[in-house]
Design a protein around this motif. Sequence first.
Motif, PDB file in Angstrom:
ATOM      1  N   GLU A 105       4.586   8.018  -1.170  1.00 32.01           N
ATOM      2  CA  GLU A 105       5.302   7.231  -0.942  1.00 32.01           C
ATOM      3  C   GLU A 105       6.315   7.392  -1.993  1.00 32.01           C
ATOM      4  OE1 GLU A 105       6.322   6.155   1.702  1.00 32.01           O
ATOM      5  OE2 GLU A 105       4.443   5.242   2.800  1.00 32.01           O
ATOM      6  N   PRO A 119       0.817  -1.271   0.050  1.00 35.69           N
ATOM      7  CA  PRO A 119       0.016  -0.040   0.126  1.00 35.69           C
ATOM      8  C   PRO A 119       0.786   1.222   0.039  1.00 35.69           C
ATOM      9  CG  PRO A 119      -0.375  -1.404   2.016  1.00 35.69           C
ATOM     10  CD  PRO A 119       0.687  -1.927   1.282  1.00 35.69           C
ATOM     11  N   CYS A 120       0.533   2.224  -0.836  1.00 36.07           N
ATOM     12  CA  CYS A 120       1.376   3.373  -1.052  1.00 36.07           C
ATOM     13  C   CYS A 120       0.411   4.520  -0.781  1.00 36.07           C
ATOM     14  CB  CYS A 120       2.108   3.370  -2.326  1.00 36.07           C
ATOM     15  SG  CYS A 120       3.040   2.226  -2.665  1.00 36.07           S
ATOM     16  N   PHE A 121       0.689   5.506   0.100  1.00 39.23           N
ATOM     17  CA  PHE A 121       0.279   6.683   0.043  1.00 39.23           C
ATOM     18  C   PHE A 121       1.227   7.931   0.358  1.00 39.23           C
ATOM     19  CE2 PHE A 121      -2.074   9.965   2.899  1.00 39.23           C
ATOM     20  CZ  PHE A 121      -2.679  10.648   1.952  1.00 39.23           C
ATOM     21  N   THR A 151       5.475   9.433   8.724  1.00 40.48           N
ATOM     22  CA  THR A 151       4.459   8.676   9.145  1.00 40.48           C
ATOM     23  C   THR A 151       3.009   9.342   9.343  1.00 40.48           C
ATOM     24  OG1 THR A 151       3.211   7.002  11.026  1.00 40.48           O
ATOM     25  CG2 THR A 151       4.667   8.882  11.497  1.00 40.48           C
ATOM     26  N   LYS A 152       2.045   8.468   8.726  1.00 44.18           N
ATOM     27  CA  LYS A 152       0.678   9.154   8.884  1.00 44.18           C
ATOM     28  C   LYS A 152      -0.149   8.993  10.093  1.00 44.18           C
ATOM     29  CE  LYS A 152       1.738   8.503   4.549  1.00 44.18           C
ATOM     30  NZ  LYS A 152       2.752   7.818   3.952  1.00 44.18           N
ATOM     31  N   TRP A 153       0.647   8.480  11.113  1.00 41.29           N
ATOM     32  CA  TRP A 153      -0.151   8.314  12.433  1.00 41.29           C
ATOM     33  C   TRP A 153       0.193   9.520  13.437  1.00 41.29           C
ATOM     34  CZ3 TRP A 153      -3.741   5.003  12.680  1.00 41.29           C
ATOM     35  CH2 TRP A 153      -3.901   3.890  11.847  1.00 41.29           C
ATOM     36  N   ASN A 180      -7.730   8.834  -1.754  1.00 37.04           N
ATOM     37  CA  ASN A 180      -7.249   7.998  -0.571  1.00 37.04           C
ATOM     38  C   ASN A 180      -8.450   7.273  -0.034  1.00 37.04           C
ATOM     39  OD1 ASN A 180      -6.543   8.729   2.567  1.00 37.04           O
ATOM     40  ND2 ASN A 180      -5.063   7.617   1.133  1.00 37.04           N
ATOM     41  N   ARG A 206      11.800   4.902   8.982  1.00 35.59           N
ATOM     42  CA  ARG A 206      11.451   5.109   7.881  1.00 35.59           C
ATOM     43  C   ARG A 206      12.253   5.849   6.654  1.00 35.59           C
ATOM     44  NH1 ARG A 206       7.113   7.220   4.961  1.00 35.59           N
ATOM     45  NH2 ARG A 206       5.167   5.969   5.581  1.00 35.59           N
ATOM     46  N   ASP A 262       4.976  -2.678   3.945  1.00 38.14           N
ATOM     47  CA  ASP A 262       4.741  -1.145   3.828  1.00 38.14           C
ATOM     48  C   ASP A 262       5.635  -0.804   2.723  1.00 38.14           C
ATOM     49  OD1 ASP A 262       2.790  -1.235   5.745  1.00 38.14           O
ATOM     50  OD2 ASP A 262       3.938  -0.119   7.153  1.00 38.14           O
ATOM     51  N   ALA A 263       5.613   0.398   2.160  1.00 39.20           N
ATOM     52  CA  ALA A 263       6.282   0.911   1.047  1.00 39.20           C
ATOM     53  C   ALA A 263       7.446   1.605   1.580  1.00 39.20           C
ATOM     54  CB  ALA A 263       5.603   1.882   0.195  1.00 39.20           C
ATOM     55  N   ASP A 264       7.625   2.017   2.979  1.00 33.65           N
ATOM     56  CA  ASP A 264       8.604   2.898   3.646  1.00 33.65           C
ATOM     57  C   ASP A 264       9.956   2.073   3.938  1.00 33.65           C
ATOM     58  OD1 ASP A 264       7.652   1.528   5.872  1.00 33.65           O
ATOM     59  OD2 ASP A 264       6.789   3.204   6.474  1.00 33.65           O
ATOM     60  N   GLY A 292      -7.547   4.810   2.493  1.00 34.76           N
ATOM     61  CA  GLY A 292      -6.763   4.223   3.638  1.00 34.76           C
ATOM     62  C   GLY A 292      -6.366   3.113   3.492  1.00 34.76           C
ATOM     63  N   LYS A 293      -5.224   2.528   4.424  1.00 34.98           N
ATOM     64  CA  LYS A 293      -4.198   1.454   4.107  1.00 34.98           C
ATOM     65  C   LYS A 293      -5.275   0.134   4.265  1.00 34.98           C
ATOM     66  CE  LYS A 293      -0.445  -0.770   6.165  1.00 34.98           C
ATOM     67  NZ  LYS A 293       0.474  -1.098   7.269  1.00 34.98           N
ATOM     68  N   ASP A 314      -2.799   4.752  -3.005  1.00 34.29           N
ATOM     69  CA  ASP A 314      -3.911   4.909  -2.582  1.00 34.29           C
ATOM     70  C   ASP A 314      -4.204   6.516  -2.446  1.00 34.29           C
ATOM     71  OD1 ASP A 314      -5.917   5.118  -0.543  1.00 34.29           O
ATOM     72  OD2 ASP A 314      -4.905   4.746   1.277  1.00 34.29           O
ATOM     73  N   GLN A 361      10.453   0.157   6.422  1.00 33.20           N
ATOM     74  CA  GLN A 361      10.481   0.207   7.928  1.00 33.20           C
ATOM     75  C   GLN A 361      10.554  -1.603   7.816  1.00 33.20           C
ATOM     76  OE1 GLN A 361       7.320   2.735   9.298  1.00 33.20           O
ATOM     77  NE2 GLN A 361       8.914   3.070  10.857  1.00 33.20           N
TER      78      GLN A 361
END
Length: 325
Positions: free
Chosen positions: A18, A14-16, A211-213, A76, A206, A99-101, A78-79, A47, A103
């Motif tokens: 990125e 999933p990429c938002f 981060t989106k959190w 968008n 990352r 994840d795309a990042d 969401g993941k 996304d 991590q």
Amino acid sequence: MERRKQIDLSLVVPCFNEGGNVRRFQEEVREVFAGSGLTYELVFVDDGSRDDTLAQLRQLFQEGACPIQIVRFSRNFGKEAAMLAGLQAARGELITLIDADLQQPPATVLDMVRILREEPQYDCVAAYQDQRKEGKLQGGLKDAFYRLINKFSDVEFVANASDFRTMRRPVAEALVTMGEYHRFSKGLFSWVGFATKFILYQVRAREAGETKWSLPKLFRYAWDGILSFSTAPIKIAIYLGLTFALLAMIYLVVVLVQKLAFSIAVPGYATIVCLILLLGGLQLFFLGILGEYIGRIYIQVKQRPVYLVKEHLTWEASPDQGGTE
Ligand code: UDP
Ligand code: MG
């Protein structure tokens, strides 16, 4: 389906926003998988990114260094929605959510695949993180969340387990049959069952982007999890209501005895004000909780799709195009 057999592993990404990561991600995956003998594809789900993620993905697709699918959402979603779309598009016999990042190290995916090959009793290998790179407050809140949700819900939530996991195709197929609009994968993974092995992984920093959190988002997420997998919040109202009713009856007897037997006048202005406020507050609170469930029912019965695809690019499923390096 026959063409699925051609590919061993699908990596669902999933990429938002990125844009700064996807190329590095693809390069690292190719590096790690070189010589592994595995055929694989990358299923990127864009996304609704607002940066150059899509342009980067298109370029990777054109270069064709390895088989790539791009599922592009109309906005968008969401993941959770992105993971669902990726699972549905994936053709591999094994499917990894990652994840795309960067991590989550692609090298760990190789370990997961090895475990699934060597230990047929497992259908899924999930990674959980050892040291959380977060403050004491956030860590404490997360612990409290897991204690709470495990107490109240029927399925088990494993603390610190991420979405980072590799599963056999039947697990993925089970996950996509779950038609709920509010998807909470931590719960869905446990709900579908199948034997899951948990392995430790070191979460990395990352690569790019952020981060989106945020804390409020995490609260919302926790609340979503509780509402999705438990009706305990409504039941609390029943017990609390019963307790108050019982207390009221006892108090009524006390007041009656005082008045009738001892002729004591019972002054009660402050008590009445407090009780009205307390009970009024509680009633509104539980009305709100009921509202949360009704809102979810409302959204669910509309049967809106979890995501909308604007474009789906996919590699040719011809025999000469495998992902082995
Ligand atoms: N992501 C997504 N849609 C969103 C938010 C995040 O597809 O609305 C993706 C994001 O691109 C990344 C993964 O979900 O690949 C995890 O997101 P993030 O790194 O922000 O979460 P964290 O690792 O901090 O838990
Ligand atoms: Mg991340």
